[in-house]
Motif scaffolding. Structure first.
Motif, PDB file in Angstrom:
ATOM      1  N   ASN A  77       0.867  -1.116   0.068  1.00 52.29           N
ATOM      2  CA  ASN A  77      -0.167  -0.018   0.112  1.00 52.29           C
ATOM      3  C   ASN A  77       0.777   1.244   0.014  1.00 52.29           C
ATOM      4  N   LYS A  78       2.138   1.176  -0.039  1.00 56.21           N
ATOM      5  CA  LYS A  78       2.961   2.236  -0.030  1.00 56.21           C
ATOM      6  C   LYS A  78       3.345   2.830  -1.530  1.00 56.21           C
ATOM      7  N   LEU A  79       3.584   4.135  -1.498  1.00 54.03           N
ATOM      8  CA  LEU A  79       3.773   4.542  -2.971  1.00 54.03           C
ATOM      9  C   LEU A  79       5.129   3.812  -3.607  1.00 54.03           C
ATOM     10  N   PRO A  80       4.973   3.705  -4.877  1.00 56.98           N
ATOM     11  CA  PRO A  80       6.253   3.135  -5.641  1.00 56.98           C
ATOM     12  C   PRO A  80       7.421   3.991  -5.283  1.00 56.98           C
ATOM     13  N   VAL A  81       8.707   3.454  -5.439  1.00 56.42           N
ATOM     14  CA  VAL A  81       9.871   4.382  -5.384  1.00 56.42           C
ATOM     15  C   VAL A  81      10.717   4.307  -6.645  1.00 56.42           C
ATOM     16  N   LEU A  82      11.112   5.655  -7.248  1.00 55.40           N
ATOM     17  CA  LEU A  82      12.038   5.811  -8.300  1.00 55.40           C
ATOM     18  C   LEU A  82      13.045   6.166  -7.910  1.00 55.40           C
ATOM     19  N   LEU A  83      14.167   5.327  -8.590  1.00 55.83           N
ATOM     20  CA  LEU A  83      15.754   5.441  -8.239  1.00 55.83           C
ATOM     21  C   LEU A  83      16.379   6.139  -9.515  1.00 55.83           C
ATOM     22  N   MET A  84      17.016   7.314  -9.462  1.00 54.85           N
ATOM     23  CA  MET A  84      17.375   7.710 -10.680  1.00 54.85           C
ATOM     24  C   MET A  84      19.049   7.901 -10.306  1.00 54.85           C
ATOM     25  N   HIS A  85      19.657   7.220 -11.458  1.00 56.04           N
ATOM     26  CA  HIS A  85      21.410   7.400 -11.220  1.00 56.04           C
ATOM     27  C   HIS A  85      22.104   8.656 -11.443  1.00 56.04           C
ATOM     28  N   GLY A  86      23.480   8.688 -11.290  1.00 60.36           N
ATOM     29  CA  GLY A  86      23.936   9.654 -11.795  1.00 60.36           C
ATOM     30  C   GLY A  86      24.590   9.688 -13.105  1.00 60.36           C
ATOM     31  N   ILE A  87      25.538  10.931 -13.337  1.00 59.15           N
ATOM     32  CA  ILE A  87      26.269  11.064 -14.757  1.00 59.15           C
ATOM     33  C   ILE A  87      27.027   9.766 -15.071  1.00 59.15           C
ATOM     34  N   GLU A 161       1.583   1.954 -14.630  1.00 60.67           N
ATOM     35  CA  GLU A 161       1.792   0.525 -14.388  1.00 60.67           C
ATOM     36  C   GLU A 161       1.265   0.262 -12.897  1.00 60.67           C
ATOM     37  N   THR A 162       1.402   0.967 -11.930  1.00 60.97           N
ATOM     38  CA  THR A 162       0.979   0.874 -10.392  1.00 60.97           C
ATOM     39  C   THR A 162      -0.403   1.302 -10.115  1.00 60.97           C
ATOM     40  N   GLY A 163      -0.939   2.396 -10.870  1.00 63.15           N
ATOM     41  CA  GLY A 163      -2.182   2.744 -10.461  1.00 63.15           C
ATOM     42  C   GLY A 163      -2.276   3.808  -9.481  1.00 63.15           C
ATOM     43  N   PHE A 164      -0.946   4.130  -9.081  1.00 62.11           N
ATOM     44  CA  PHE A 164      -0.697   5.443  -8.046  1.00 62.11           C
ATOM     45  C   PHE A 164      -0.851   6.597  -8.857  1.00 62.11           C
ATOM     46  N   LYS A 165      -1.127   7.868  -7.994  1.00 64.00           N
ATOM     47  CA  LYS A 165      -1.200   9.023  -8.540  1.00 64.00           C
ATOM     48  C   LYS A 165       0.205   9.850  -8.129  1.00 64.00           C
ATOM     49  N   LYS A 166       0.908   9.120  -7.249  1.00 62.90           N
ATOM     50  CA  LYS A 166       2.254   9.793  -7.080  1.00 62.90           C
ATOM     51  C   LYS A 166       3.082   8.869  -6.785  1.00 62.90           C
ATOM     52  N   LEU A 167       4.564   9.076  -6.683  1.00 62.34           N
ATOM     53  CA  LEU A 167       5.445   8.155  -6.463  1.00 62.34           C
ATOM     54  C   LEU A 167       6.650   9.127  -5.429  1.00 62.34           C
ATOM     55  N   ASN A 168       7.220   8.225  -4.692  1.00 65.86           N
ATOM     56  CA  ASN A 168       8.440   8.815  -4.218  1.00 65.86           C
ATOM     57  C   ASN A 168       9.845   8.619  -4.955  1.00 65.86           C
ATOM     58  N   ALA A 169      10.615   9.522  -4.557  1.00 65.30           N
ATOM     59  CA  ALA A 169      11.765   9.459  -5.684  1.00 65.30           C
ATOM     60  C   ALA A 169      13.216   9.717  -4.855  1.00 65.30           C
ATOM     61  N   ILE A 170      14.307   8.832  -5.132  1.00 70.67           N
ATOM     62  CA  ILE A 170      15.633   8.965  -4.651  1.00 70.67           C
ATOM     63  C   ILE A 170      16.727   9.120  -5.760  1.00 70.67           C
ATOM     64  N   ALA A 198      17.436  13.877  -2.421  1.00 71.31           N
ATOM     65  CA  ALA A 198      18.513  14.300  -3.215  1.00 71.31           C
ATOM     66  C   ALA A 198      19.854  13.774  -2.361  1.00 71.31           C
ATOM     67  N   LEU A 199      20.314  12.834  -3.113  1.00 71.82           N
ATOM     68  CA  LEU A 199      21.779  12.376  -2.393  1.00 71.82           C
ATOM     69  C   LEU A 199      22.868  12.838  -3.329  1.00 71.82           C
ATOM     70  N   ALA A 200      23.684  13.625  -2.616  1.00 70.76           N
ATOM     71  CA  ALA A 200      24.791  14.487  -3.159  1.00 70.76           C
ATOM     72  C   ALA A 200      24.161  15.317  -4.281  1.00 70.76           C
ATOM     73  N   PRO A 201      23.247  16.196  -3.828  1.00 68.93           N
ATOM     74  CA  PRO A 201      22.667  17.337  -4.872  1.00 68.93           C
ATOM     75  C   PRO A 201      23.592  17.961  -5.506  1.00 68.93           C
ATOM     76  N   ILE A 202      23.125  18.099  -6.792  1.00 71.88           N
ATOM     77  CA  ILE A 202      23.741  18.862  -7.904  1.00 71.88           C
ATOM     78  C   ILE A 202      22.804  19.886  -8.562  1.00 71.88           C
ATOM     79  N   CYS A 203      23.091  21.275  -8.186  1.00 71.79           N
ATOM     80  CA  CYS A 203      22.572  22.132  -8.955  1.00 71.79           C
ATOM     81  C   CYS A 203      23.396  23.223  -9.168  1.00 71.79           C
ATOM     82  N   TYR A 204      24.136  23.842  -8.359  1.00 67.60           N
ATOM     83  CA  TYR A 204      25.007  24.982  -8.467  1.00 67.60           C
ATOM     84  C   TYR A 204      26.395  24.334  -8.265  1.00 67.60           C
ATOM     85  N   ILE A 205      27.282  24.696  -9.112  1.00 60.39           N
ATOM     86  CA  ILE A 205      28.772  24.057  -9.158  1.00 60.39           C
ATOM     87  C   ILE A 205      30.069  25.145  -9.213  1.00 60.39           C
TER      88      ILE A 205
END
Length: 402
Positions: A77-87, A161-170, A198-205
Motif C-alpha cells: 500500500n506504499k507509494l512506488p519508489v523511483l531511483l535515478m542514477h548519476g552521470i 503501471e502501478t495505478g498510483f497518482k504519486k511516487l517517491n523518488a531517490i 536528493a543524495l549529493a544534490p547537484i544544481c550549483y557548481i
C-alpha cells in the motif's frame, strides 16, 4: 602531473572503439561475476526478479526501465519508489554492493522499486529513427532533455503501471538535477512526486576546487575542440578508454593507486574505507557508461556562469533556440514537491557551500541532512561499503515519514 594524466585519459575516454555498442567486449572476462552481470542478473543473484520495460519519450528516445517489486510485498500500500542514477552511470549503480546496496536492501524490505535509465547509457541506447553509432543527432542532448523528456516519460510509465497518482523518488547527483529541471519547466509534475530524496544534490557548481575547477575553466575550449573532431559521445562501453580502464584498474594495488587514489578521489573526495580495492573490479564493469559530451559541458557552464540555466549556445544559437541572447534560468521557485537534501562534508563535487545555495532557492526543503560520516564523499552515496550504517536509516525515515 595529475591534470596531465586526466587529460590523457579523457582523450582515450572519447576516442576509439573495439566495435559496436552491441558487441561483447572480450576484456570483460577479467572481471568478477558482479562486474560482468547486467541489472537483471544482479537482481536475480541477490534474490529478486527484475522486470524490464521500454519507455519511449516524446522526442523518440527508447529508455530502459527496471522494476523490482519487493521480496515480501509488505509495502503493497506504499507509494512506488523511483531511483535515478548519476552521470555516465546506469541503474546498475543501485545494486553493485549486492545485499548491502540500497536497491537490494529496499527490495528486501518489500518496497516496489523502479530504476530509471536516461538516454544514451547502455540500457537506453535506442531511438525510433536515430542510430547512436552513426547519427550525431542522437547525442545532441544534455541534462535538460533528461529532465524535460526522459523523466516525465519514466514517471508516467511507473504511475500507469502501478495505478498510483504519486511516487517517491531517490536521486543521486545528476539523478536529482533532472528533477529540478522537470519540476521547474513542467510544474504539473510536482503533484506526481510525493517526496524526492536528493543524495549529493547537484544544481550549483561554483564552489568546487581543483582539479574539477580546472576542467570547468577550460571546458569551453575543450568542448569546441572535441566537437570539431566530431566527438559527441563520451565513454562508449566498448571504447578504448573503457577497455584500458578495466585493464589498468584491475591490476593488483597499482590499479587502485592509479584509478582511485590518483584520479577518482581528487575529484570526489578521499574515502578509502568506503571504496576498497576489492570492489574496484566490480565497479569498472559498470562505470562509466555512455553519455553525451554536451551534458558534461552543460554542467561546466553551470559552474563558470554561476547560474542554473539552460544550455548556452552563444548569442546566435540562443536566439535560434530561445528567442533571446541569454539562456533561460530554471525557476526553482516552481518546485513545490517536498525535497530532502542529504550532503557529505567531504564531497568535492556537491559541496556544502553549493548545496546551501540550492537550499536557499528551493521553496519546500522539508529536511536537510548532513551525513554523520565526516569522510563521506560524492560516490559513497551509491558505492560506499557501509551505507547501511550512515545512509540507509535516513532513507527509511524519509520513505516512512512522508
Amino acid at each position: 602531473m595529475v591534470n596531465f594524466i586526466v587529460i590523457l585519459i579523457l582523450y582515450c575516454y572519447v576516442n576509439g572503439s573495439l566495435g559496436s555498442s552491441n558487441e561483447e567486449n572480450p576484456i570483460n572476462d577479467i572481471l568478477p561475476e558482479d562486474g560482468r552481470f547486467n541489472f537483471t542478473q544482479l537482481a536475480r543473484k541477490y534474490g529478486h526478479h527484475a522486470m524490464e520495460y521500454k519507455v519511449t519519450t516524446k522526442d523518440g528516445y527508447i529508455l530502459g526501465l527496471f522494476r523490482i517489486r519487493g521480496k515480501y510485498r509488505r509495502k503493497k500500500n506504499k507509494l512506488p519508489v523511483l531511483l535515478m542514477h548519476g552521470i555516465a552511470d546506469s541503474s546498475d549503480a543501485w545494486l553493485l554492493r549486492g545485499n548491502f546496496s540500497l536497491g537490494i536492501t529496499l527490495a528486501n524490505s518489500g518496497y516496489d522499486l523502479w530504476f530509471g535509465n536516461i538516454r544514451g547509457n547502455k540500457y537506453s541506447r535506442n531511438h525510433v529513427r536515430l542510430n547512436p553509432d552513426k547519427d550525431v543527432q542522437f547525442w545532441d542532448f544534455s541534462f535538460h532533455e533528461n529532465g524535460y523528456y526522459d523523466l516525465p516519460a519514466i514517471i508516467d510509465r511507473v504511475l500507469n503501471e502501478t495505478g498510483f497518482k504519486k511516487l517517491n523518488a531517490i536521486g543521486f547527483s545528476q539523478g536529482n538535477t533532472i528533477f529540478y529541471v522537470l519540476c521547474s519547466t513542467r510544474p504539473e509534475y510536482n503533484s506526481k512526486i510525493n517526496v524526492m530524496m536528493a543524495l549529493a544534490p547537484i544544481c550549483y557548481i561554483q564552489n568546487v576546487q581543483s582539479p574539477l575547477s580546472f576542467f570547468i575553466s577550460i571546458s569551453s575550449a575543450l568542448y569546441d575542440v572535441l566537437s570539431a573532431l566530431g566527438i559527441n559521445e563520451v565513454a562508449n562501453d566498448n571504447s578504448l578508454f573503457n577497455t584500458y580502464e578495466k585493464i589498468i584498474c584491475t591490476l593488483p594495488q597499482l590499479g587502485y593507486d592509479i584509478c582511485v587514489k590518483k584520479i577518482m578521489f581528487p575529484f570526489t573526495g578521499h574515502d578509502s574505507e568506503e571504496l576498497e580495492p576489492s570492489f574496484l573490479s566490480v565497479l569498472v564493469g559498470h562505470f562509466p557508461t555512455s553519455t553525451a559530451l554536451k551534458t558534461l559541458y552543460h554542467f561546466a557552464q553551470v559552474g563558470y556562469r554561476r547560474i542554473f540555466g539552460q544550455f548556452n549556445y552563444g548569442n546566435a544559437g540562443n536566439l535560434e533556440n530561445y528567442n533571446s541572447t541569454i539562456p533561460p534560468v530554471y525557476d526553482l521557485n516552481l518546485i513545490t514537491t517536498k525535497i530532502v537534501l542529504y550532503v557529505c562534508l567531504n564531497d568535492k563535487i556537491s559541496t556544502v557551500d553549493d548545496v546551501k545555495i540550492l537550499r536557499s532557492k528551493l521553496p519546500n526543503v522539508v529536511r536537510y541532512i548532513v551525513s554523520p560520516r565526516w569522510l563521506c564523499n560524492h560516490i559513497d552515496h551509491v558505492w560506499g561499503k557501509h551505507m547501511y550504517d550512515y545512509l540507509f536509516p535516513y532513507v527509511y525515515q524519509v520513505l516512512e515519514s512522508y
